[in-house]
Design a protein around this motif. Structure first.
Motif, PDB file in Angstrom:
ATOM      1  N   MET A   1      40.831  28.292  69.530  1.00 47.35           N
ATOM      2  CA  MET A   1      41.288  27.485  68.404  1.00 47.35           C
ATOM      3  C   MET A   1      42.688  27.874  67.990  1.00 47.35           C
ATOM      4  SD  MET A   1      39.472  26.993  64.720  1.00 47.35           S
ATOM      5  CE  MET A   1      38.040  26.335  65.546  1.00 47.35           C
ATOM      6  N   LYS A   2      42.930  29.169  67.947  1.00 41.84           N
ATOM      7  CA  LYS A   2      44.265  29.582  67.542  1.00 41.84           C
ATOM      8  C   LYS A   2      45.251  29.333  68.675  1.00 41.84           C
ATOM      9  CE  LYS A   2      43.128  33.066  64.138  1.00 41.84           C
ATOM     10  NZ  LYS A   2      44.099  32.835  63.112  1.00 41.84           N
ATOM     11  N   GLN A   3      46.445  28.881  68.317  1.00 49.86           N
ATOM     12  CA  GLN A   3      47.472  28.643  69.309  1.00 49.86           C
ATOM     13  C   GLN A   3      48.463  29.785  69.287  1.00 49.86           C
ATOM     14  OE1 GLN A   3      49.062  24.757  68.773  1.00 49.86           O
ATOM     15  NE2 GLN A   3      47.098  23.746  69.025  1.00 49.86           N
ATOM     16  N   GLY A   4      49.495  29.659  70.147  1.00 51.74           N
ATOM     17  CA  GLY A   4      50.439  30.750  70.288  1.00 51.74           C
ATOM     18  C   GLY A   4      51.197  31.046  69.016  1.00 51.74           C
ATOM     19  N   PHE A   5      51.661  32.287  68.908  1.00 50.53           N
ATOM     20  CA  PHE A   5      52.408  32.704  67.734  1.00 50.53           C
ATOM     21  C   PHE A   5      53.904  32.501  67.961  1.00 50.53           C
ATOM     22  CE2 PHE A   5      48.594  35.373  67.535  1.00 50.53           C
ATOM     23  CZ  PHE A   5      48.175  35.047  66.269  1.00 50.53           C
ATOM     24  N   SER A   6      54.622  32.234  66.897  1.00 53.54           N
ATOM     25  CA  SER A   6      56.073  32.203  66.958  1.00 53.54           C
ATOM     26  C   SER A   6      56.607  32.913  65.733  1.00 53.54           C
ATOM     27  CB  SER A   6      56.594  30.759  66.994  1.00 53.54           C
ATOM     28  OG  SER A   6      56.222  30.077  65.829  1.00 53.54           O
ATOM     29  N   TYR A   7      57.763  33.513  65.848  1.00 53.32           N
ATOM     30  CA  TYR A   7      58.377  34.169  64.698  1.00 53.32           C
ATOM     31  C   TYR A   7      59.002  33.127  63.781  1.00 53.32           C
ATOM     32  CZ  TYR A   7      58.290  39.075  66.097  1.00 53.32           C
ATOM     33  OH  TYR A   7      57.917  40.333  66.388  1.00 53.32           O
ATOM     34  N   PRO A  49      47.726  23.817  63.991  1.00 50.93           N
ATOM     35  CA  PRO A  49      46.426  23.937  64.657  1.00 50.93           C
ATOM     36  C   PRO A  49      46.042  22.689  65.429  1.00 50.93           C
ATOM     37  CG  PRO A  49      46.322  24.705  62.383  1.00 50.93           C
ATOM     38  CD  PRO A  49      47.650  24.037  62.546  1.00 50.93           C
ATOM     39  N   ASP A  50      45.299  22.901  66.503  1.00 53.59           N
ATOM     40  CA  ASP A  50      44.916  21.764  67.339  1.00 53.59           C
ATOM     41  C   ASP A  50      43.852  20.880  66.696  1.00 53.59           C
ATOM     42  OD1 ASP A  50      42.760  23.451  67.507  1.00 53.59           O
ATOM     43  OD2 ASP A  50      42.814  23.711  69.680  1.00 53.59           O
ATOM     44  N   TYR A  51      43.276  21.328  65.582  1.00 55.96           N
ATOM     45  CA  TYR A  51      42.278  20.511  64.889  1.00 55.96           C
ATOM     46  C   TYR A  51      42.897  19.675  63.771  1.00 55.96           C
ATOM     47  CZ  TYR A  51      42.575  24.503  61.658  1.00 55.96           C
ATOM     48  OH  TYR A  51      43.030  25.480  60.816  1.00 55.96           O
ATOM     49  N   ALA A  52      44.205  19.718  63.623  1.00 54.82           N
ATOM     50  CA  ALA A  52      44.861  19.055  62.486  1.00 54.82           C
ATOM     51  C   ALA A  52      44.593  17.553  62.460  1.00 54.82           C
ATOM     52  CB  ALA A  52      46.363  19.318  62.527  1.00 54.82           C
ATOM     53  N   ASP A  53      44.367  16.950  63.612  1.00 57.36           N
ATOM     54  CA  ASP A  53      44.163  15.504  63.651  1.00 57.36           C
ATOM     55  C   ASP A  53      42.860  15.079  62.987  1.00 57.36           C
ATOM     56  OD1 ASP A  53      42.788  16.754  65.902  1.00 57.36           O
ATOM     57  OD2 ASP A  53      42.343  14.727  66.571  1.00 57.36           O
ATOM     58  N   ARG A 112      36.324  25.394  56.687  1.00 64.69           N
ATOM     59  CA  ARG A 112      36.975  24.592  57.707  1.00 64.69           C
ATOM     60  C   ARG A 112      36.173  24.575  59.019  1.00 64.69           C
ATOM     61  NH1 ARG A 112      39.524  21.907  54.490  1.00 64.69           N
ATOM     62  NH2 ARG A 112      41.754  22.116  54.093  1.00 64.69           N
ATOM     63  N   SER A 113      35.529  25.677  59.357  1.00 66.74           N
ATOM     64  CA  SER A 113      34.825  25.752  60.642  1.00 66.74           C
ATOM     65  C   SER A 113      33.749  24.680  60.747  1.00 66.74           C
ATOM     66  CB  SER A 113      34.218  27.142  60.847  1.00 66.74           C
ATOM     67  OG  SER A 113      33.310  27.476  59.811  1.00 66.74           O
ATOM     68  N   GLU A 114      33.000  24.465  59.667  1.00 64.30           N
ATOM     69  CA  GLU A 114      31.952  23.444  59.688  1.00 64.30           C
ATOM     70  C   GLU A 114      32.562  22.047  59.694  1.00 64.30           C
ATOM     71  OE1 GLU A 114      28.124  21.595  59.500  1.00 64.30           O
ATOM     72  OE2 GLU A 114      28.968  23.446  60.322  1.00 64.30           O
ATOM     73  N   GLU A 115      33.633  21.843  58.950  1.00 67.12           N
ATOM     74  CA  GLU A 115      34.287  20.539  58.925  1.00 67.12           C
ATOM     75  C   GLU A 115      34.851  20.183  60.296  1.00 67.12           C
ATOM     76  OE1 GLU A 115      35.716  20.771  54.230  1.00 67.12           O
ATOM     77  OE2 GLU A 115      37.080  21.348  55.842  1.00 67.12           O
ATOM     78  N   ILE A 116      35.449  21.148  60.964  1.00 66.15           N
ATOM     79  CA  ILE A 116      36.004  20.927  62.307  1.00 66.15           C
ATOM     80  C   ILE A 116      34.887  20.619  63.291  1.00 66.15           C
ATOM     81  CG2 ILE A 116      37.227  22.017  64.225  1.00 66.15           C
ATOM     82  CD1 ILE A 116      38.682  23.705  62.022  1.00 66.15           C
ATOM     83  N   ASN A 208      52.975  28.835  56.104  1.00 62.93           N
ATOM     84  CA  ASN A 208      51.803  29.187  56.880  1.00 62.93           C
ATOM     85  C   ASN A 208      50.605  28.255  56.761  1.00 62.93           C
ATOM     86  OD1 ASN A 208      52.295  32.194  57.989  1.00 62.93           O
ATOM     87  ND2 ASN A 208      53.238  31.991  55.986  1.00 62.93           N
ATOM     88  N   SER A 209      50.503  27.486  55.688  1.00 56.46           N
ATOM     89  CA  SER A 209      49.255  26.748  55.473  1.00 56.46           C
ATOM     90  C   SER A 209      49.283  25.307  55.960  1.00 56.46           C
ATOM     91  CB  SER A 209      48.897  26.749  53.986  1.00 56.46           C
ATOM     92  OG  SER A 209      49.712  25.844  53.265  1.00 56.46           O
ATOM     93  N   PHE A 210      50.463  24.829  56.416  1.00 55.59           N
ATOM     94  CA  PHE A 210      50.598  23.443  56.835  1.00 55.59           C
ATOM     95  C   PHE A 210      50.135  22.507  55.714  1.00 55.59           C
ATOM     96  CE2 PHE A 210      49.876  25.931  60.729  1.00 55.59           C
ATOM     97  CZ  PHE A 210      51.085  25.698  61.361  1.00 55.59           C
ATOM     98  N   ASP A 211      50.764  22.666  54.551  1.00 56.66           N
ATOM     99  CA  ASP A 211      50.508  21.815  53.386  1.00 56.66           C
ATOM    100  C   ASP A 211      49.048  21.833  52.965  1.00 56.66           C
ATOM    101  OD1 ASP A 211      53.202  20.969  53.220  1.00 56.66           O
ATOM    102  OD2 ASP A 211      52.848  19.479  54.788  1.00 56.66           O
ATOM    103  N   GLY A 212      48.439  23.009  53.023  1.00 56.51           N
ATOM    104  CA  GLY A 212      47.064  23.150  52.560  1.00 56.51           C
ATOM    105  C   GLY A 212      46.012  22.988  53.619  1.00 56.51           C
ATOM    106  N   LEU A 213      46.409  22.713  54.857  1.00 55.71           N
ATOM    107  CA  LEU A 213      45.423  22.569  55.933  1.00 55.71           C
ATOM    108  C   LEU A 213      44.658  23.869  56.155  1.00 55.71           C
ATOM    109  CD1 LEU A 213      44.213  20.792  58.144  1.00 55.71           C
ATOM    110  CD2 LEU A 213      46.048  21.562  59.668  1.00 55.71           C
ATOM    111  N   ARG A 214      45.379  24.987  56.106  1.00 58.55           N
ATOM    112  CA  ARG A 214      44.732  26.285  56.206  1.00 58.55           C
ATOM    113  C   ARG A 214      44.511  26.819  54.793  1.00 58.55           C
ATOM    114  NH1 ARG A 214      48.208  30.166  59.725  1.00 58.55           N
ATOM    115  NH2 ARG A 214      46.363  31.462  59.459  1.00 58.55           N
TER     116      ARG A 214
END
Length: 275
Positions: A1-7, A49-53, A112-116, A208-214
Motif C-alpha cells: 500500500m505504501k509507495q516510495g518515499f521522497s524528500y 497513496p494508490d487508494y486515493a481514487d 481508512r483500512s476498512e474503507e479502502i 503529509n496528509s494530502f488534504d486530509g486523506l491521511r
C-alpha cells in the motif's frame, strides 16, 4: 500500500525522529538537525497513496448526486442534513440491489483500512462506490460536543490496526517517539504545545496528509485525552485530525515481534529517492 518515499524540504518547525535518518546522516549532523528544528530541513513524505481514487471530499461534490450509506451504527439519520442508509460493512458488499446506485459510503473517517477494503471489494464486484473522506461529521446539521467527542476520539487498538493496514500520521505532543515505533514508521512526528503548535500542524498536514486523506492522530501525555485539546481540535478548520484516548505507551505495550515484523515490511527503503 505504501509507495516510495521522497524528500520534501520545508521550514516546518517539527522535529522528525526516525531511524531512517541514520541511513543518510552522520551522528553529528543528526544532532545538529535536532538542535535547529526551525531551520530548513528535509522530511520524508510519501507520494500520493494508490487508494486515493476511492475518496471524495465533501467540498468537491454535490451530496445529492449520491446515495449516502453510513457504516457507523451510532449515526442517527434524523441528526443529519441528508438522507442516508445505515448498512454495516459486512453486509454492504452483498447488497446487489444497490449496484445501480452511485454510492458514497462513510464512517468516522479514521478507519481508512476498512474503507479502502470495502471500496476495492465493491468496485471489483460491480458497484459504483466512493468514500466520503471526512466521514460523518460534516453531514451533521449541528454536531454536539458529544457527537464531536465520539467521532474525534479514537482508541489505541484502532490506531495500531491502522498502522498495520493503512498510513495514519501520528503526532506526539510534548513527548519523544519510542524507539519501538521510530524504526518502523516514517509518519510519526513530535511537536511541542507552544504558541506555534497549530501553525506547525497546518504545515504538517499540508505536506503529509494530502488534504486530509491521511488522518492525523494527536497523542498527548494525559492518561486519557486532554479536554482542552479536544475543544481546539473541534474548533479548527484543519480536516482529518483526531485525538487518541490514551498514551503512546498504550500502543507500544501491545506490540510484539510479529507486529514489528509486519510494520517493517511497510518500510521499503530500497525505493527511496531524494529529489
Amino acid at each position: 500500500m505504501k509507495q516510495g518515499f521522497s524528500y520534501f524540504c520545508s521550514t516546518l518547525g517539527v522535529t522528525v525522529l526516525s531511524s531512517i535518518f541514520s541511513l543518510s546522516l552522520s551522528a553529528s549532523s543528526l544532532d545538529d538537525f535536532n538542535k535547529k528544528p526551525s531551520e530548513k530541513m528535509c522530511l520524508f513524505v510519501e507520494e500520493r497513496p494508490d487508494y486515493a481514487d476511492c475518496f471524495l471530499s465533501v467540498d468537491d461534490i454535490q451530496l445529492s448526486d449520491y446515495q449516502l450509506v453510513s457504516l457507523d451504527s451510532a449515526v442517527k439519520s434524523e441528526d443529519l442534513r441528508e438522507s442516508v442508509l445505515s448498512i454495516s460493512g459486512s453486509i454492504l458488499p452483498i447488497k446487489s440491489s444497490l449496484k445501480s446506485d452511485n454510492l458514497l459510503i462513510f464512517g468516522q473517517g479514521i478507519e481508512r483500512s476498512e474503507e479502502i477494503r470495502l471500496c476495492r471489494l465493491m468496485r471489483q464486484n460491480g458497484f459504483t462506490v466512493s468514500v466520503l473522506q471526512e466521514g460523518s461529521l460534516p453531514l451533521y446539521r449541528k454536531p454536539s460536543i458529544r457527537v464531536s467527542e465520539r467521532i474525534k476520539i479514537t482508541q489505541p487498538a484502532v490506531i495500531l490496526k491502522e498502522l498495520m493496514n493503512a498510513d495514519p500520521i501520528l503526532v506526539l505532543v510534548d513527548q519523544v517517539i519510542p524507539d519501538e515505533l521510530a524504526a518502523y514508521s516514517s509518519s510519526i512526528f513530535q511537536v511541542s504545545s507552544s504558541d506555534t503548535f497549530w501553525q506547525e500542524m497546518a504545515s504538517l498536514q499540508a505536506m503529509n496528509s494530502f488534504d486530509g486523506l491521511r488522518p492525523i492522530v494527536l497523542i498527548d501525555t494525559d492518561e486519557r485525552f486532554s479536554d482542552s485539546l479536544l475543544a481546539r481540535i473541534s474548533g479548527t478548520d484543519l480536516a482529518g485530525i483526531y485525538l487518541m484516548d490514551g498514551r503512546i505507551d498504550d500502543i507500544v505495550s501491545v506490540m510484539d515481534q510479529r507486529l514489528l515484523i509486519e510494520l517493517s515490511k511497510k518500510m521499503d527503503l530500497s525505493r527511496k529517492r531524494c529529489n
